[in-house]
Design a protein around this motif. Structure first.
Motif, PDB file in Angstrom:
ATOM      1  N   HIS A 173       0.891  -1.158   0.000  1.00  0.00           N
ATOM      2  CA  HIS A 173       0.000   0.000   0.000  1.00  0.00           C
ATOM      3  C   HIS A 173       0.935   1.215   0.000  1.00  0.00           C
ATOM      4  N   ILE A 174       1.109   1.817  -1.167  1.00  0.00           N
ATOM      5  CA  ILE A 174       2.126   2.854  -1.347  1.00  0.00           C
ATOM      6  C   ILE A 174       1.479   4.230  -1.368  1.00  0.00           C
ATOM      7  N   TRP A 175       1.990   5.127  -0.524  1.00  0.00           N
ATOM      8  CA  TRP A 175       1.479   6.494  -0.431  1.00  0.00           C
ATOM      9  C   TRP A 175       1.825   7.265  -1.713  1.00  0.00           C
ATOM     10  N   ASN A 176       1.016   8.253  -2.034  1.00  0.00           N
ATOM     11  CA  ASN A 176       1.141   8.966  -3.310  1.00  0.00           C
ATOM     12  C   ASN A 176       2.027  10.221  -3.204  1.00  0.00           C
ATOM     13  N   GLY A 177       3.147  10.120  -2.514  1.00  0.00           N
ATOM     14  CA  GLY A 177       4.062  11.254  -2.402  1.00  0.00           C
ATOM     15  C   GLY A 177       5.185  11.171  -3.423  1.00  0.00           C
ATOM     16  N   TYR A 178       5.913  12.270  -3.568  1.00  0.00           N
ATOM     17  CA  TYR A 178       7.009  12.307  -4.543  1.00  0.00           C
ATOM     18  C   TYR A 178       7.897  13.510  -4.256  1.00  0.00           C
ATOM     19  N   CYS A 179       9.084  13.502  -4.875  1.00  0.00           N
ATOM     20  CA  CYS A 179      10.022  14.624  -4.774  1.00  0.00           C
ATOM     21  C   CYS A 179       9.885  15.499  -6.023  1.00  0.00           C
ATOM     22  N   PRO A 180       9.456  16.752  -5.899  1.00  0.00           N
ATOM     23  CA  PRO A 180       9.309  17.616  -7.069  1.00  0.00           C
ATOM     24  C   PRO A 180      10.605  17.809  -7.852  1.00  0.00           C
TER      25      PRO A 180
END
Length: 261
Positions: free
Chosen positions: A165-172
């Protein structure tokens, strides 16, 4: 002027019983005056063995928090208190708690690029350098991974037997790298090895010669026979790579890969 400023910094370090740690993404002039330069894992380990009473952490907020967690009896100073991490701010402790309620049997693995509040309700923390090994060591078949979806996807491909279950974050900053941009660089530099950070988009990971953390990029480039490397991570890393490998050429995967924080 510059030499006198460096001398003043050195003098203050002695007066304040301080040591300077700088992340690989810092500008070259900051790396050059630091006592130690490294990625999150390297600096966390280094901070545990520091005898001085004050740590000046040239990085973003979560890195200074990590140093304080590992050194509760020391003073940890962040030169710019507003140096935050957009990825770390993409999940809160309340959001993670809600995710844990939805998946009560899952083990929570949190990327070090996160706030202390999120770390506090996680089961284990990892870095981009050791994420795969951490997941492999967990007995549970079900994993909540936060906050970076691209590192999570890389780990999921590497350890496919788990349910994620992977969170929807990221590095801009890592979003500036594209498949088209890297392909164009490869046409200009056909012999170059493409090293890609796992925070990059999956389409960029797919055309990498090697997916690795910043510390892994440094060791890989140092030990490889190739003379040219295309580096897909924050551009500050190239300063260290150029210093460590004077006979090799390091090409930024994008000139715009500069963390604004």
């Amino acid at each position: 002027m510059k030499n006198s400023l460096i001398a003043r910094i050195d003098q203050l370090k002695e007066q304040k019983d301080a040591i300077i740690l700088a992340h690989n993404y810092q500008p070259g002039e900051i790396q050059d005056i630091a006592d130690h330069v490294g990625d999150s894992l390297e600096l966390a380990r280094i901070s545990q063995n520091i005898e001085r009473s004050t740590i000046v952490f040239c990085g973003v907020h979560f890195m200074a928090e990590t140093a304080k967690i590992l050194n509760p009896g020391k003073t940890v100073l962040l030169p710019d208190i507003h140096a935050g991490c957009p990825m770390a701010n993409m999940i809160t402790a309340e959001q993670l708690q809600a995710e844990k309620i939805k998946h009560p049997k899952a083990v929570v693995v949190t990327y070090i690029n996160s706030t202390a509040a999120v770390k506090a309700i996680s089961d284990v923390c990892c870095t981009s350098a050791n994420g795969v090994k951490i997941i492999q060591s967990i007995d549970s078949p079900e994993i909540i991974f936060d906050p970076d979806k691209y590192l999570g996807a890389f780990i999921a491909r590497s350890v496919p037997e788990k349910q994620y279950h992977i969170w929807n974050g990221y590095c801009p900053t890592h979003m500036v790298f594209t498949r088209e941009g890297i392909s164009a660089l490869k046409e200009k530099h056909p012999d170059a090895i493409v090293l890609v950070h796992p925070e990059c988009r999956i389409e960029v990971q797919e055309i990498a010669d090697k997916i690795c953390s910043t510390s892994q990029m440094i060791s890989f480039a140092h030990n490889h026979d190739a003379k040219e490397f295309i580096i897909c991570t924050e551009i500050g890393l190239l300063h260290r790579m150029n210093k460590d490998n004077p006979g090799k050429t390091f090409i930024p995967g994008s000139p715009h890969a500069i963390c604004p924080n």
